[in-house]
Design an enzyme around this catalytic site. Sequence first.
Site, PDB file in Angstrom:
ATOM      1  N   THR A   1       0.831  -1.205   0.000  1.00 24.94           N
ATOM      2  CA  THR A   1       0.000   0.000   0.000  1.00 24.94           C
ATOM      3  C   THR A   1       0.863   1.252   0.000  1.00 24.94           C
ATOM      4  O   THR A   1       0.485   2.285  -0.563  1.00 24.94           O
ATOM      5  CB  THR A   1      -0.940  -0.001   1.218  1.00 24.94           C
TER       6      THR A   1
ATOM      7  N   TYR B   1       4.828 -11.886   6.794  1.00 28.40           N
ATOM      8  CA  TYR B   1       3.732 -11.497   5.896  1.00 28.40           C
ATOM      9  C   TYR B   1       3.470 -12.641   4.931  1.00 28.40           C
ATOM     10  O   TYR B   1       4.277 -12.921   4.044  1.00 28.40           O
ATOM     11  CB  TYR B   1       4.130 -10.219   5.163  1.00 28.40           C
TER      12      TYR B   1
ATOM     13  N   LYS C   1       1.133 -11.227   9.517  1.00 29.95           N
ATOM     14  CA  LYS C   1       0.095 -10.546   8.744  1.00 29.95           C
ATOM     15  C   LYS C   1      -0.455 -11.577   7.782  1.00 29.95           C
ATOM     16  O   LYS C   1       0.247 -12.075   6.904  1.00 29.95           O
ATOM     17  CB  LYS C   1       0.640  -9.334   7.995  1.00 29.95           C
TER      18      LYS C   1
ATOM     19  N   VAL D   1      -4.097  -5.321   9.924  1.00 26.09           N
ATOM     20  CA  VAL D   1      -3.235  -4.375   9.219  1.00 26.09           C
ATOM     21  C   VAL D   1      -3.987  -4.034   7.944  1.00 26.09           C
ATOM     22  O   VAL D   1      -4.102  -4.863   7.042  1.00 26.09           O
ATOM     23  CB  VAL D   1      -1.857  -4.974   8.889  1.00 26.09           C
TER      24      VAL D   1
END
Length: 297
Positions: A50, A138, A166, A206
Site C-alpha cells: 500500500t 507477511y 500478517k 493491518v
Amino acid sequence: MTPSPPFGRALCAMITPFTAAGELDLEGAQRLAVHLVGAGCDGLVLSGTTGESPTTTDAEKTALVRAVVEAVGDRAHIVAGVGSASTRHTVELARSAESAGADGLLVVTPYYSRPPQDAVEAHFRTVADATGLPVMLYDIPGRTGTRIGTGALLRLSGHPRITAVKDCAYDLLGSTKVISRTGLAYYSGCEELNLPLYAVGGSGFVSTVANVAPRQLRAVLDAYAAPDPAEAARLNRLNTPLVELMMASGLPGTVTAKALLGAAGLPSGPVREPLRPAGRDAVDGLRRAYAELPAAG
C-alpha cells in the site's frame, strides 16, 4: 488464549504521500500519520505494498520511517516493511529501519523466485537475527507465489523475535491451527476477514482501508471485545460496501485509498507508475460509499 498484541490491535497499512511532482512528501507523511493515530490506529505499517514499496528507493524508505517516528513518538507502533526478493537486501533494509527508529519489521515471503519451505524459513530466520526488532511475517501467496507453510510457522514461532503474522493467505483453518498452537499474534491483512480472524483468536488487523476509515474498522473489534458480537457483525456489514469498492473493484488499494484521501483534503498525492490514478467514476463511487459509513468514535 488470545496472544497479547505486540503492535496493538488496529494497524494501518499507510500510503506513502508524494508531492504533485511525484517526490516523497515527508511533511505530508507526518501529517497523515498524526491524523491516523488520532483516529484510533495503534500502529502504522510503512513501505508495504500500500505504501508503494516497489517504487520507492531504499533511501526514501529510511527517510519515511525517520519522519513518521519523529511525528508520532511513542503514541503508536511504527512497523517498517523491509521485505524484498533478496535475503541480503532485506537484511540491509531491516538494519536501516532499526537505525531510523522503527519499532518492528514486516517481512514478506521472498517473491517471484518461489523458494522451497526450508529456504523460506531460513530467509526469515536470517532477517530476524539481523536486528533486535520484533518481526511480523507477511503471508500473502497471491502476490508472492509461495505460502509460509504451517510447519514453517510452527517452527518459526520459537524464534524470540518472530512475534506476529500478517495473514493474507485466505486459510482460516490453517491460521486457527497456528494460533492455537503458538504465541504468534495474527493480524488480518484482508479486511473481509478482520472480524472472522479476530473471533478465532486473532490480534487485530493491518488494513489499507484504515487509511480512510480507521475508526469504523476499529469499532468492529471494540464491539466484539465488549463483548457484543451482534453489534460487531452489524458494524462489519455496514463497512462492507466501502471495503469491496476499495479492495475488490479491480483497482489496487493504494489507488483507491489515495483517491479518497485526496478527496478529503488529506495528504496523498499521485501514485507512481506503473500504477495510475482512479478515474472520475471510480472516485465518485468511492465517495458515495464513504459517505454511507456509520459514524464512529
